[in-house]
Scaffold this motif. Structure first.
Motif, PDB file in Angstrom:
ATOM      1  N   LYS A  47       0.842  -1.185   0.000  1.00 20.94           N
ATOM      2  CA  LYS A  47       0.000   0.000   0.000  1.00 20.94           C
ATOM      3  C   LYS A  47       0.886   1.246   0.000  1.00 20.94           C
ATOM      4  N   GLY A  48       0.577   2.182  -0.861  1.00 24.27           N
ATOM      5  CA  GLY A  48       1.334   3.420  -0.900  1.00 24.27           C
ATOM      6  C   GLY A  48       2.575   3.302  -1.754  1.00 24.27           C
ATOM      7  N   GLY A  49       3.467   4.280  -1.592  1.00 24.99           N
ATOM      8  CA  GLY A  49       4.664   4.349  -2.415  1.00 24.99           C
ATOM      9  C   GLY A  49       5.799   3.493  -1.889  1.00 24.99           C
ATOM     10  N   LEU A  50       6.857   3.456  -2.677  1.00 21.73           N
ATOM     11  CA  LEU A  50       8.067   2.740  -2.291  1.00 21.73           C
ATOM     12  C   LEU A  50       9.081   3.731  -1.735  1.00 21.73           C
ATOM     13  N   PRO A  51       9.891   3.331  -0.751  1.00 22.98           N
ATOM     14  CA  PRO A  51      10.825   4.278  -0.129  1.00 22.98           C
ATOM     15  C   PRO A  51      12.022   4.575  -1.038  1.00 22.98           C
ATOM     16  N   ARG A  52      12.653   5.685  -0.815  1.00 25.86           N
ATOM     17  CA  ARG A  52      13.914   5.975  -1.479  1.00 25.86           C
ATOM     18  C   ARG A  52      15.012   5.213  -0.747  1.00 25.86           C
ATOM     19  N   VAL A  53      15.872   4.525  -1.473  1.00 25.50           N
ATOM     20  CA  VAL A  53      16.901   3.693  -0.857  1.00 25.50           C
ATOM     21  C   VAL A  53      18.251   3.996  -1.488  1.00 25.50           C
ATOM     22  N   GLN A  54      19.291   3.521  -0.833  1.00 18.05           N
ATOM     23  CA  GLN A  54      20.661   3.659  -1.326  1.00 18.05           C
ATOM     24  C   GLN A  54      21.254   2.276  -1.496  1.00 18.05           C
ATOM     25  N   ALA A  55      21.656   1.947  -2.699  1.00 13.15           N
ATOM     26  CA  ALA A  55      22.263   0.643  -2.972  1.00 13.15           C
ATOM     27  C   ALA A  55      22.980   0.713  -4.306  1.00 13.15           C
ATOM     28  N   ASP A  56      23.839  -0.244  -4.558  1.00 16.63           N
ATOM     29  CA  ASP A  56      24.535  -0.330  -5.843  1.00 16.63           C
ATOM     30  C   ASP A  56      23.718  -1.088  -6.878  1.00 16.63           C
ATOM     31  N   SER A  74       7.335   5.776 -10.214  1.00 18.13           N
ATOM     32  CA  SER A  74       7.950   6.811  -9.389  1.00 18.13           C
ATOM     33  C   SER A  74       9.279   6.339  -8.804  1.00 18.13           C
ATOM     34  N   PHE A  75       9.309   5.098  -8.365  1.00 19.00           N
ATOM     35  CA  PHE A  75      10.538   4.540  -7.792  1.00 19.00           C
ATOM     36  C   PHE A  75      11.651   4.520  -8.841  1.00 19.00           C
ATOM     37  N   ARG A  76      11.324   4.120 -10.053  1.00 17.47           N
ATOM     38  CA  ARG A  76      12.315   4.098 -11.133  1.00 17.47           C
ATOM     39  C   ARG A  76      12.862   5.496 -11.398  1.00 17.47           C
ATOM     40  N   ALA A  77      11.990   6.487 -11.413  1.00 18.90           N
ATOM     41  CA  ALA A  77      12.418   7.857 -11.678  1.00 18.90           C
ATOM     42  C   ALA A  77      13.343   8.376 -10.581  1.00 18.90           C
ATOM     43  N   ARG A  78      13.060   7.999  -9.337  1.00 20.46           N
ATOM     44  CA  ARG A  78      13.872   8.479  -8.213  1.00 20.46           C
ATOM     45  C   ARG A  78      15.187   7.723  -8.069  1.00 20.46           C
ATOM     46  N   HIS A  79      15.343   6.618  -8.800  1.00 18.23           N
ATOM     47  CA  HIS A  79      16.577   5.835  -8.742  1.00 18.23           C
ATOM     48  C   HIS A  79      17.118   5.610 -10.154  1.00 18.23           C
ATOM     49  N   SER A  80      17.069   6.656 -10.946  1.00 18.67           N
ATOM     50  CA  SER A  80      17.426   6.541 -12.362  1.00 18.67           C
ATOM     51  C   SER A  80      18.883   6.155 -12.583  1.00 18.67           C
ATOM     52  N   GLY A  81      19.742   6.444 -11.611  1.00 18.03           N
ATOM     53  CA  GLY A  81      21.153   6.123 -11.773  1.00 18.03           C
ATOM     54  C   GLY A  81      21.561   4.783 -11.200  1.00 18.03           C
ATOM     55  N   THR A  82      20.606   4.020 -10.684  1.00 24.55           N
ATOM     56  CA  THR A  82      20.904   2.738 -10.049  1.00 24.55           C
ATOM     57  C   THR A  82      20.340   1.589 -10.879  1.00 24.55           C
ATOM     58  N   PRO A  83      21.127   0.567 -11.177  1.00 26.07           N
ATOM     59  CA  PRO A  83      20.590  -0.591 -11.893  1.00 26.07           C
ATOM     60  C   PRO A  83      19.434  -1.218 -11.127  1.00 26.07           C
ATOM     61  N   LEU A  84      18.364  -1.516 -11.851  1.00 18.20           N
ATOM     62  CA  LEU A  84      17.151  -2.034 -11.234  1.00 18.20           C
ATOM     63  C   LEU A  84      16.760  -3.346 -11.909  1.00 18.20           C
ATOM     64  N   VAL A  85      16.556  -4.385 -11.086  1.00 19.56           N
ATOM     65  CA  VAL A  85      16.260  -5.735 -11.567  1.00 19.56           C
ATOM     66  C   VAL A  85      14.926  -6.174 -10.984  1.00 19.56           C
ATOM     67  N   HIS A  86      14.148  -6.904 -11.780  1.00 18.18           N
ATOM     68  CA  HIS A  86      12.917  -7.508 -11.266  1.00 18.18           C
ATOM     69  C   HIS A  86      13.000  -9.016 -11.426  1.00 18.18           C
ATOM     70  N   VAL A  87      12.665  -9.750 -10.358  1.00 19.59           N
ATOM     71  CA  VAL A  87      12.575 -11.209 -10.407  1.00 19.59           C
ATOM     72  C   VAL A  87      11.100 -11.572 -10.452  1.00 19.59           C
ATOM     73  N   GLU A  88      10.695 -12.269 -11.514  1.00 18.98           N
ATOM     74  CA  GLU A  88       9.287 -12.623 -11.686  1.00 18.98           C
ATOM     75  C   GLU A  88       9.022 -13.993 -11.073  1.00 18.98           C
ATOM     76  N   HIS A  89       8.491 -13.976  -9.861  1.00 17.35           N
ATOM     77  CA  HIS A  89       8.233 -15.213  -9.127  1.00 17.35           C
ATOM     78  C   HIS A  89       6.857 -15.811  -9.430  1.00 17.35           C
ATOM     79  N   SER A  90       5.954 -15.039 -10.024  1.00 20.36           N
ATOM     80  CA  SER A  90       4.548 -15.433 -10.035  1.00 20.36           C
ATOM     81  C   SER A  90       3.975 -15.737 -11.405  1.00 20.36           C
ATOM     82  N   TYR A  91       4.126 -14.832 -12.341  1.00 20.20           N
ATOM     83  CA  TYR A  91       3.354 -14.911 -13.563  1.00 20.20           C
ATOM     84  C   TYR A  91       3.964 -15.894 -14.564  1.00 20.20           C
ATOM     85  N   THR A  92       3.101 -16.748 -15.094  1.00 21.05           N
ATOM     86  CA  THR A  92       3.511 -17.789 -16.030  1.00 21.05           C
ATOM     87  C   THR A  92       2.416 -17.981 -17.068  1.00 21.05           C
ATOM     88  N   GLU A  93       2.710 -18.802 -18.044  1.00 20.95           N
ATOM     89  CA  GLU A  93       1.704 -19.135 -19.048  1.00 20.95           C
ATOM     90  C   GLU A  93       0.504 -19.838 -18.417  1.00 20.95           C
TER      91      GLU A  93
END
Length: 335
Positions: A47-56, A74-93
């Motif tokens: 619920k709500g937004g994602l926090p701003r974080v510091q990481a490599d 919004s999270f992507r925009a606020r961390h534009s200089g940080t590599p961002l990865v998503h692991v898809e645990h749920s969605y399948t054919e």
């Protein structure tokens, strides 16, 4: 002294016991993975937004939905200089076929969300093939990293010998797992000496117990904190899932030297391994026939790999992803 290793921050919005939580525990505690980076897990609210974080490197293990998409943008925009990865645990054919009535709209959601990430990780090759075939993820962004947990306790178990009598079903008591079909199949088998042991809790518990109709061969054990101890009492592991991005129980069964009978949907066709007996028709009759065939063969699964290199391969894959996305000159590493 400042730790020179890059910081990888894993965001998760589901803290309930299950596969994702256990894989994150492996990431956080694995000494092999600790050689390349510091891995920290940060629970966040759905619920709500994602926090701003510091990481490599930031890794999303979040559930993608239309409701969460604005926060993700919004999270992507606020961390534009940080590599961002998503692991898809749920969605399948399989999930999409059975649960998504408006597929075009759903695919638009996934394409939009996945486009925010520098890399999308599929947890199995069949899942990755589906993502690519549907044009949901660009091929240069898509990567497969099959999940793992610490399998040492399962490898330490003795291989069952002699007749196969105890069938195990392990997982959340949810429609996804297909335990209703398994119960119907076992109830139709004539052998009185066999038993089905169901380990897990969930919203389908009352319905499944009613479906068992008092058959003394079907036993519900609830949730267990010791999966290896559960596996030690089983001769065969049955996985009749209707959809499954990967299937950690299958990996654990292989490491324990237990024969597997599985539906083979989605990533389960990979995690169950080449020795598994695959049931291609999702009916109680087909499952009864498959279980009968497997029971006649006894407990020994045949050639066993015990998944001897699974943890090393998992750590190596994450190390390579880190090297690909965060070159040393781009990391905020203290000298």
């Amino acid at each position: 002294m400042t730790d020179p290793r890059p910081l990888v921050l894993h965001l998760v919005d589901d803290a309930t016991p299950g596969g994702v939580t256990r894989v994150l525990d492996q990431i956080r505690s694995c000494t092999l993975m600790a050689r390349d980076a510091r891995h920290e897990v940060r629970p966040v609210s759905r619920k709500g937004g994602l926090p701003r974080v510091q990481a490599d490197l930031i890794v999303s293990h979040l559930a993608i939905s239309w409701r969460s998409l604005p926060a993700l943008i919004s999270f992507r925009a606020r961390h534009s200089g940080t590599p961002l990865v998503h692991v898809e645990h749920s969605y399948t054919e399989g999930f999409t076929a059975l649960n998504v009535p408006f597929k075009a709209r759903f695919f638009t959601l996934l394409r939009t969300a996945y486009a925010l990430f520098d890399r999308v990780v599929a947890v199995s090759a069949p899942q990755a093939n589906w993502l690519a075939r549907r044009g949901l993820v660009r091929s240069d962004v898509l990567q497969v990293i099959t999940p793992v947990v610490d399998l040492s306790a399962f490898r330490a178990l003795n291989t069952p010998q002699g007749p196969a009598l105890r069938i195990g079903a392990i997982g959340r008591l949810h429609r996804q797992k297909g335990f209703d079909t398994l119960i119907d199949a076992v109830r139709s088998l004539p052998q009185r000496e066999i038993s089905l042991h169901i380990h897990g809790t969930g919203e389908e518990e009352a319905a499944l117990k009613a479906r068992a109709a008092g058959d003394p061969r079907i036993v519900f054990h609830g949730h267990s904190e010791d999966p290896a101890a559960v596996m030690s009492h089983l001769d065969i592991v049955a996985m009749p899932s209707r959809w499954e991005a990967f299937g950690l129980v299958a990996l654990e069964a292989r490491a324990a030297g237990r024969p597997i009978v599985a539906s083979g949907v989605d990533g389960l066709s990979q995690s169950a391994g080449p020795q598994a007996l695959i049931v291609s028709t999702p009916s109680a009759e087909a499952w009864a026939a498959a279980l009968s065939a497997r029971l006649k063969r006894g407990s020994t699964p045949g050639a066993m790999d015990r998944c001897a290199t699974a943890e090393r391969e998992f750590a190596a894959a994450w190390g390579q992803l880190l090297a690909d996305l965060a070159a040393p000159q781009e990391l905020h590493i203290a000298a």
